[in-house]
Design a protein around this motif. Structure first.
Motif, PDB file in Angstrom:
ATOM      1  N   LYS A   1      50.380  -6.238  55.524  1.00  0.00           N
ATOM      2  CA  LYS A   1      49.119  -6.460  56.223  1.00  0.00           C
ATOM      3  C   LYS A   1      48.030  -5.612  55.579  1.00  0.00           C
ATOM      4  CE  LYS A   1      49.657  -2.903  59.763  1.00  0.00           C
ATOM      5  NZ  LYS A   1      49.627  -2.595  61.168  1.00  0.00           N
ATOM      6  N   SER A   2      46.809  -5.952  55.845  1.00  0.00           N
ATOM      7  CA  SER A   2      45.664  -5.230  55.289  1.00  0.00           C
ATOM      8  C   SER A   2      45.718  -3.760  55.663  1.00  0.00           C
ATOM      9  CB  SER A   2      44.353  -5.817  55.825  1.00  0.00           C
ATOM     10  OG  SER A   2      44.250  -7.167  55.478  1.00  0.00           O
ATOM     11  N   GLY A   3      45.502  -2.906  54.688  1.00  0.00           N
ATOM     12  CA  GLY A   3      45.401  -1.475  54.938  1.00  0.00           C
ATOM     13  C   GLY A   3      46.701  -0.701  54.866  1.00  0.00           C
TER      14      GLY A   3
ATOM     15  N   ARG B   1      57.799  -7.541  55.487  1.00  0.00           N
ATOM     16  CA  ARG B   1      57.774  -6.252  54.819  1.00  0.00           C
ATOM     17  C   ARG B   1      57.548  -6.455  53.326  1.00  0.00           C
ATOM     18  NH1 ARG B   1      56.683  -3.022  58.487  1.00  0.00           N
ATOM     19  NH2 ARG B   1      57.408  -1.278  57.251  1.00  0.00           N
ATOM     20  N   THR B   2      57.051  -5.422  52.689  1.00  0.00           N
ATOM     21  CA  THR B   2      56.864  -5.408  51.256  1.00  0.00           C
ATOM     22  C   THR B   2      57.192  -3.998  50.758  1.00  0.00           C
ATOM     23  OG1 THR B   2      55.316  -5.933  49.460  1.00  0.00           O
ATOM     24  CG2 THR B   2      54.391  -4.875  51.402  1.00  0.00           C
ATOM     25  N   THR B   3      57.378  -3.843  49.473  1.00  0.00           N
ATOM     26  CA  THR B   3      57.666  -2.533  48.896  1.00  0.00           C
ATOM     27  C   THR B   3      56.519  -2.130  47.991  1.00  0.00           C
ATOM     28  OG1 THR B   3      60.048  -2.932  48.943  1.00  0.00           O
ATOM     29  CG2 THR B   3      59.278  -1.205  47.463  1.00  0.00           C
TER      30      THR B   3
END
Length: 147
Positions: A78-80, A109-111
């Motif tokens: 998500k942004s930020g 989720r992301t890394t």
């Protein structure tokens, strides 16, 4: 913390496909990847789930590479999300030389992969980040399940 491989390749058609194909044949999953180029060569920065196996593949390919310790941070997609991590590191006087992120599903989720000036200090500063971040996702899912 993870090992990032900077693999130096001739910048010609098919080279990247061959290298990625050999990792696939060895069943080595890529956690994160970014590519850069110059007129003479390309540099693939990559974090693998099985770094030992990746070393073997690179040796068989006779590909020159360097290994560097990098910080891998679990982020909300998500942004930020990356800005929060950068701010925490900034307040701890830790420089980020470069960063890149994996693509993640919307709301997933992301890394984030960060090359920082002091990995161990950065890990201490961010030790609660992943716990808080996962709790936030679990809370969001719980509320969504109720509605």
């Amino acid at each position: 913390m993870a090992s990032q491989f900077s693999v130096f390749m001739v910048n010609k058609p098919g080279v990247l496909a061959r290298v990625l194909g050999d990792f696939a044949k060895a069943k080595i999953n890529i956690t994160a990847i970014t590519m850069m180029d110059s007129a003479e060569h390309g540099v693939m920065r990559v974090v693998f789930e099985k770094p030992e196996a990746a070393r073997e593949v690179l040796a068989k390919l006779n590909m020159p590479y360097n290994e560097t310790d990098v910080l891998c941070v679990d982020l909300a997609n998500k942004s930020g999300a990356l800005a929060v991590v950068a701010e925490k590191l900034s307040k701890g006087h830790i420089n980020i030389s470069y960063a890149y992120c994996t693509a993640g599903g919307k709301g997933g989720r992301t890394t984030g992969v960060l090359k920082v000036s002091d990995v161990k200090k950065a890990m201490k500063l961010l030790q609660n980040h992943n716990k808080a971040s996962k709790a936030e996702t679990a809370t969001r899912r719980s509320k969504a399940a109720l509605g």
